[in-house]
Scaffold this active site. Structure first.
Site, PDB file in Angstrom:
ATOM      1  N   GLU A   1       0.817  -1.220   0.000  1.00 61.21           N
ATOM      2  CA  GLU A   1       0.000   0.000   0.000  1.00 61.21           C
ATOM      3  C   GLU A   1       0.852   1.272   0.000  1.00 61.21           C
ATOM      4  OE1 GLU A   1      -3.033  -0.297   3.025  1.00 61.21           O
ATOM      5  OE2 GLU A   1      -4.122  -1.814   1.876  1.00 61.21           O
TER       6      GLU A   1
ATOM      7  N   GLU B   1      -5.192  -8.745   0.471  1.00 59.50           N
ATOM      8  CA  GLU B   1      -5.695  -8.802   1.843  1.00 59.50           C
ATOM      9  C   GLU B   1      -7.197  -8.579   1.807  1.00 59.50           C
ATOM     10  OE1 GLU B   1      -2.061  -6.711   4.441  1.00 59.50           O
ATOM     11  OE2 GLU B   1      -3.921  -5.627   4.039  1.00 59.50           O
TER      12      GLU B   1
END
Length: 305
Positions: free
Chosen positions: A123, A224
């Protein structure tokens, strides 16, 4: 296979994009025990035994490879238990990049069959640490020190793949991309969570395929996804509970696996030593109770899809 509630409109969006084979499932795995000490090889073996026994999976995802000197320990455990490991490099600053890159470079010798790949960054575009071109440079830097054939890619929030931020990475020759998607962190009620998750991932996948010009040139994964259980904090309309976590697992995770999308579940075990996380609104949220199993490796609900 358990009964799966499918959101019809979203599933139709996946249908022309994906093969019909069941997706592969893996689990995010931490490097610390509940008392915050570093895991040993025997701890990773116990983790893997519990994961395989309860879910059938033989794949785990790590994050910082220098953390707790985890690479040789987790790979030795993987070799003993028939697992593969997605290793991680944290490139956010020069120190972590150097340490993680060295840990991977020196730790995988003799364990290439156990290395699923190396994810460079988690991220980083979402946090605006890197632009797409900057992240691609970091990915290529890591690739340069790895043996030929080791897959390299990155993980980021689904919207960074959908909105063009990651286009340089998509065009840059990566082997895989992991799109993270959390209806919980979008403050969705459980009744709309599967629809939100499917729509988010479909947007990311469709854009990747459009930019790459191929349906399968880049291996695509959900990097995720998950839902907090009892003891977690609520986030807007997203209510933390084991009941909701089981619903999300059954409908969203098992549902997307059934449509051929490879998926990493966040996460395998509770981590009571972890600090709070920050959601899209800036509010704090508990990350200690996201495990589908407790910290003593007891399943909270059935984990086979």
């Amino acid at each position: 296979m358990r009964s799966i509630t499918i959101v019809a409109g979203i599933v139709l969006a996946f249908s022309p994009l994906l093969v019909s084979a069941q997706g592969r499932m893996g689990f995010a795995l931490g490097t610390h025990l509940p008392n915050a000490s570093c895991k040993l090889e025997s701890d990773y073996e116990a983790d893997m035994i519990a994961i395989k026994k309860n879910s059938g999976s033989n794949l785990v995802r790590m994050y910082s490879s220098a953390d707790c000197e985890c690479v040789p320990k987790v790979l030795a455990a993987a070799k003993a238990q028939g697992f593969q490991v997605l290793l991680g490099v944290w490139p956010d600053d020069k120190v972590s990049m150097t340490l993680d890159k060295y840990a991977v470079q020196t730790g995988i010798d003799g364990y290439l069959d156990q290395v699923f790949g190396v994810s460079v960054g988690s991220e980083t575009m979402y946090r605006k640490t890197f632009t797409g071109p900057q992240l691609l440079e970091a990915i290529n830097d890591v690739r340069a020190v790895l043996p030929k054939g080791v897959k390299v890619g990155t993980a980021d929030s689904w919207n960074k793949f959908a909105d063009g931020t990651a286009d340089a990475v998509i065009k840059g020759g990566v082997d895989f991309l992991l799109a993270n998607g959390f209806a919980y962190w979008q403050a969705q009620p459980i009744t709309n969570a599967t629809r939100t998750f499917f729509d988010d991932i479909q947007q990311a996948l469709a854009h990747i395929q459009t930019v790459s010009g191929s349906l399968n040139a880049i291996e695509f994964w959900v990097g995720e996804t998950g839902w907090p259980t009892d003891g977690g904090t609520n986030y807007g309309a997203a209510i933390a509970s084991t009941k909701n976590a089981q619903t999300y697992y059954d409908d969203a995770i098992c549902g997307i696996l059934a449509y051929g999308v490879n998926t990493f579940v966040f996460e395998a075990f509770d981590e009571p030593q972890k600090p709070a996380a920050i959601g899209d609104s800036g509010a704090e949220g508990d990350e200690r109770h996201w495990g589908v199993m407790t910290s003593d490796r007891t399943p909270k609900f059935p984990l086979t899809c």
